[in-house]
Write a protein that holds these residues in place. Structure first.
Motif, PDB file in Angstrom:
ATOM      1  N   GLU A  75      44.293  43.014  40.708  1.00 32.23           N
ATOM      2  CA  GLU A  75      45.535  43.399  40.052  1.00 32.23           C
ATOM      3  C   GLU A  75      46.656  42.396  40.279  1.00 32.23           C
ATOM      4  OE1 GLU A  75      46.742  45.740  37.898  1.00 32.23           O
ATOM      5  OE2 GLU A  75      44.622  46.097  37.521  1.00 32.23           O
ATOM      6  N   CYS A  76      46.625  41.674  41.391  1.00 31.24           N
ATOM      7  CA  CYS A  76      47.697  40.706  41.654  1.00 31.24           C
ATOM      8  C   CYS A  76      47.768  39.644  40.566  1.00 31.24           C
ATOM      9  CB  CYS A  76      47.521  40.072  43.030  1.00 31.24           C
ATOM     10  SG  CYS A  76      45.995  39.123  43.232  1.00 31.24           S
ATOM     11  N   MET A  77      46.627  39.349  39.943  1.00 33.64           N
ATOM     12  CA  MET A  77      46.585  38.400  38.834  1.00 33.64           C
ATOM     13  C   MET A  77      46.506  39.107  37.478  1.00 33.64           C
ATOM     14  SD  MET A  77      46.917  35.240  39.570  1.00 33.64           S
ATOM     15  CE  MET A  77      46.473  33.789  40.495  1.00 33.64           C
ATOM     16  N   LYS A  78      45.735  40.156  37.425  1.00 33.63           N
ATOM     17  CA  LYS A  78      45.529  40.858  36.158  1.00 33.63           C
ATOM     18  C   LYS A  78      46.834  41.410  35.598  1.00 33.63           C
ATOM     19  CE  LYS A  78      41.688  43.012  35.890  1.00 33.63           C
ATOM     20  NZ  LYS A  78      40.607  44.006  36.100  1.00 33.63           N
ATOM     21  N   LYS A 137      42.347  33.312  43.306  1.00 33.55           N
ATOM     22  CA  LYS A 137      43.583  32.574  43.035  1.00 33.55           C
ATOM     23  C   LYS A 137      43.722  32.194  41.559  1.00 33.55           C
ATOM     24  CE  LYS A 137      44.850  29.314  45.879  1.00 33.55           C
ATOM     25  NZ  LYS A 137      44.836  28.116  46.771  1.00 33.55           N
ATOM     26  N   ARG A 138      42.729  32.556  40.754  1.00 33.67           N
ATOM     27  CA  ARG A 138      42.712  32.069  39.375  1.00 33.67           C
ATOM     28  C   ARG A 138      43.194  33.131  38.388  1.00 33.67           C
ATOM     29  NH1 ARG A 138      36.707  29.262  39.656  1.00 33.67           N
ATOM     30  NH2 ARG A 138      37.289  27.560  41.077  1.00 33.67           N
ATOM     31  N   TRP A 139      44.198  32.726  37.617  1.00 32.42           N
ATOM     32  CA  TRP A 139      44.622  33.500  36.458  1.00 32.42           C
ATOM     33  C   TRP A 139      43.568  33.301  35.371  1.00 32.42           C
ATOM     34  CZ3 TRP A 139      48.655  32.445  32.254  1.00 32.42           C
ATOM     35  CH2 TRP A 139      49.245  33.644  31.798  1.00 32.42           C
ATOM     36  N   TYR A 140      43.716  33.925  34.216  1.00 31.62           N
ATOM     37  CA  TYR A 140      42.614  34.020  33.265  1.00 31.62           C
ATOM     38  C   TYR A 140      42.689  32.978  32.142  1.00 31.62           C
ATOM     39  CZ  TYR A 140      42.089  38.316  35.820  1.00 31.62           C
ATOM     40  OH  TYR A 140      41.924  39.218  36.830  1.00 31.62           O
TER      41      TYR A 140
END
Length: 324
Positions: free
Chosen positions: A305-308, A175-178
């Motif tokens: 990929e959902c966040m990347k 659930k974490r973005w970067y």
């Protein structure tokens, strides 16, 4: 009227239960609430003006949880109404052991045999609506309205407009973005906002990584509060923000409760069920994937990929397009 409420365990879920609690306050005569829940949920909701008792449920730590649940129920006594927002065996038993006649919980294999009211509520709707339907299942006059989120913690007042950054998400890394991308967003708006980095005790490393990037960008008008606030302080600081950028998380729902303009970044979770509720100034960013929503704590396909695929530029442009 004495009402026992067993709160959800997670901060975000507890906040999403607040419209249901407000409905109970509206439709029942002279209600007095007793809250039972996790430390996090109790700390967030115990400030309700109709709360006469708030108890942290520590039965899980007992050698015999069934016995501890029975003792807690006997200590609490009987209520006019008891409702559980947790679909869990020991929560059901707590209601049953309290000897309260009218007990409400979502239908399950245990609740339907032990409690008086066990509505079968569809899960393909926002969690706020699910909780509201649960709370109102015995109220014929309810017109189907679902109220806004409500917390009774006073917002902190900041001297300058403040951007809150929340890179954590207790559920898991998927659930974490970067951190670097959060820092890039903060850099873009650092001339307009002071910056606060939020995070819980288990998210200090992520917050420190964001801080290291801000230092490398020569940004110094920030505070790193990760691991340094209790729940009340966390909510108060979020409430005082002028803008909030966050993953799908408990703090995201705290921001919604105070109508803080928010950009929420979603990946593997069901956004139609857990997005911000009735926040007039919110934008949700997500990219549709064949594998989403997987609801996994870590990306099972190892590509994330959902966040990347969500870039810092996309978030920056979304913020610029908001009327903040």
């Amino acid at each position: 009227m004495r009402i026992l409420i067993i709160l959800p365990n997670w901060l975000g879920d507890a906040i999403m239960a607040t419209p249901a609690i407000e409905l109970l306050a509206k439709y029942y005569h002279n209600p007095k609430f007793t809250f039972v829940g996790s430390h996090v949920s109790i700390e967030a909701l115990k400030h309700h003006p109709l709360c006469e008792r708030a108890i942290v449920d520590e039965t899980k730590k007992a050698p015999n949880r069934f016995l501890a649940t029975y003792k807690l129920a006997r200590e609490l006594g009987e209520f006019h109404l008891a409702i559980s927002f947790r679909n869990q065996l020991h929560a059901t038993l707590l209601l049953r052991f309290s000897k309260t006649v009218t007990c409400i919980s979502r239908r399950s294999w245990h609740s339907m045999f032990l409690l008086s009211h066990t509505p079968n509520i569809k899960t393909n709707q926002h969690l706020v609506k699910q909780y509201a339907k649960l709370a109102m299942c015995d109220v014929d006059s309810w017109d189907g309205e679902a109220l806004k989120l409500k917390l009774y913690i006073e917002p902190k007042l900041f001297d300058k407009p403040t951007l809150g950054i929340n890179a954590g998400a207790t559920y898991g890394s998927a659930k974490r973005w970067y951190p670097k991308r959060f820092a890039e967003v903060a850099r873009e708006f650092s001339d307009r906002y002071d910056i606060i980095i939020f995070g819980g005790p288990n998210e200090v490393d992520v917050a420190n990584e964001i801080e290291s990037y801000l230092k490398s960008f020569n940004i110094n008008n920030y505070k790193n509060l990760a691991g340094k606030t209790d729940i009340k302080e966390l909510c108060a600081n979020i409430a005082g923000c002028s803008l909030f950028v966050t993953n799908d998380s408990g703090p995201m729902h705290a921001a919604a409760a105070y109508q803080v303009p928010t950009v929420a970044i979603f990946g593997p979770t069901r956004h139609k069920e857990t997005s911000q509720w009735m926040n007039e100034k919110n934008s949700l960013i997500r990219h549709e994937m064949e594998c989403s929503p997987c609801m996994k704590r870590e990306c099972p396909l190892k590509h994330h990929e959902c966040m990347k695929s969500i870039t810092s530029l996309e978030v920056i442009e979304t913020i610029k397009g908001m009327d903040t």
